[in-house]
Design a protein around this motif. Structure first.
Motif, PDB file in Angstrom:
ATOM      1  N   GLY A 268       0.777  -1.232   0.000  1.00  0.00           N
ATOM      2  CA  GLY A 268       0.000   0.000   0.000  1.00  0.00           C
ATOM      3  C   GLY A 268       0.806   1.277   0.000  1.00  0.00           C
ATOM      4  O   GLY A 268       0.247   2.374  -0.095  1.00  0.00           O
ATOM      5  N   VAL A 269       2.138   1.181   0.078  1.00  0.00           N
ATOM      6  CA  VAL A 269       3.006   2.354   0.078  1.00  0.00           C
ATOM      7  C   VAL A 269       3.517   2.593  -1.338  1.00  0.00           C
ATOM      8  O   VAL A 269       4.015   1.676  -1.990  1.00  0.00           O
ATOM      9  N   ILE A 270       3.402   3.840  -1.812  1.00  0.00           N
ATOM     10  CA  ILE A 270       3.762   4.183  -3.192  1.00  0.00           C
ATOM     11  C   ILE A 270       5.153   4.814  -3.250  1.00  0.00           C
ATOM     12  O   ILE A 270       5.486   5.681  -2.450  1.00  0.00           O
ATOM     13  N   SER A 271       5.948   4.362  -4.218  1.00  0.00           N
ATOM     14  CA  SER A 271       7.266   4.937  -4.455  1.00  0.00           C
ATOM     15  C   SER A 271       7.430   5.209  -5.945  1.00  0.00           C
ATOM     16  O   SER A 271       7.196   4.323  -6.769  1.00  0.00           O
ATOM     17  N   THR A 272       7.814   6.427  -6.293  1.00  0.00           N
ATOM     18  CA  THR A 272       8.068   6.782  -7.694  1.00  0.00           C
ATOM     19  C   THR A 272       9.575   6.730  -7.945  1.00  0.00           C
ATOM     20  O   THR A 272      10.351   7.417  -7.279  1.00  0.00           O
TER      21      THR A 272
END
Length: 243
Positions: free
Chosen positions: A84-88
């Protein structure tokens, strides 16, 4: 088989399928992935190129990834979602003529304030997209399965779980193309570090089929099903689209 080989990267047997399968009563037809696109993001000019959009699922823990390799200009990014954690992530490498594979680069960024590096490679026509290596703090042994999206074939990713009457339970994540009528998946038993990555098959109507057996049925952005494996254990699957 050629399309399957290009789209879904896989290797050993997940379940031995015998007996009959059926759609499950635990699917959620009212669920809608509000962040998911309903049309392909890939540009037609990139359909036969290494450029474009690549989507996939991962286990270790659970999540999705999307690579944008010059799909609509000079953008070189990857969007990693894990637990559920977003990283670009971003890359700077430009494809070199005559290089094999045609494109290979590290995509780097941070997750929870710590550095992340994912090395991605793909052939000249978009074949064999793979994550060569991944360094994600707190998530060792990550396994990916990827597919190239085209302008006519949307790739969808579902994150889910499985349970058996063994008893056993675990993660079961799927990518699929309704247009190409193909799917591929990753599975891992809870408490194990071993990932099964050769679950794949076809789509008939709304049914995911493996060796002639329906293992799950898609209802909108959800799927569920039951089948009996080669050891006469009932396997129950359910999942929801997240990419």
């Amino acid at each position: 088989m050629k399309k399957l080989a290009m789209l879904f990267v896989a290797a050993a047997t997940l379940f031995l399928y015998t007996g009959c399968g059926k759609s499950g009563s635990n699917k959620d037809p009212d669920y809608t992935c509000t962040t998911c696109t309903t049309t392909p993001e890939a540009k037609v000019a990139n359909d036969a190129s290494f450029k474009g959009v690549y989507k996939g699922v991962l286990i270790g823990s659970t999540g999705t990834i999307k690579f944008d390799v010059n799909n609509a200009g000079t953008t070189l990014t990857a969007t990693l979602v894990i637990d559920g954690v977003i990283s670009t992530l971003t890359a700077t490498v430009i494809a070199q003529s005559g290089q094999t594979p045609t494109y290979v680069s590290d995509f780097t960024g941070t997750l929870n304030g710590q550095p992340v590096t994912i090395k991605f490679s793909v052939g000249s026509g978009g074949q064999n997209p793979v994550v060569v290596s991944a360094t994600v703090p707190g998530h060792t042994g990550i396994t990916f399965v990827l597919a190239k999206e085209t302008s006519t074939a949307l790739i969808e990713a579902f994150e889910g779980t499985y349970e058996t009457t063994k008893p056993e339970s675990g993660t079961f994540n799927i990518i699929l193309s309704r247009k190409l009528a193909l799917w591929g998946a990753l599975a891992r038993k809870n408490g194990s570090t071993e990932v099964d990555n050769d679950a794949n098959g076809t789509i008939s109507g709304d049914n995911l089929v493996r060796e002639g057996i329906t293992i799950a049925t898609i209802a909108g952005d959800a799927l569920a099903g039951e089948f009996t494996d080669g050891n006469n254990k009932k396997v129950t699957l359910k999942g929801k689209r997240t990419l």
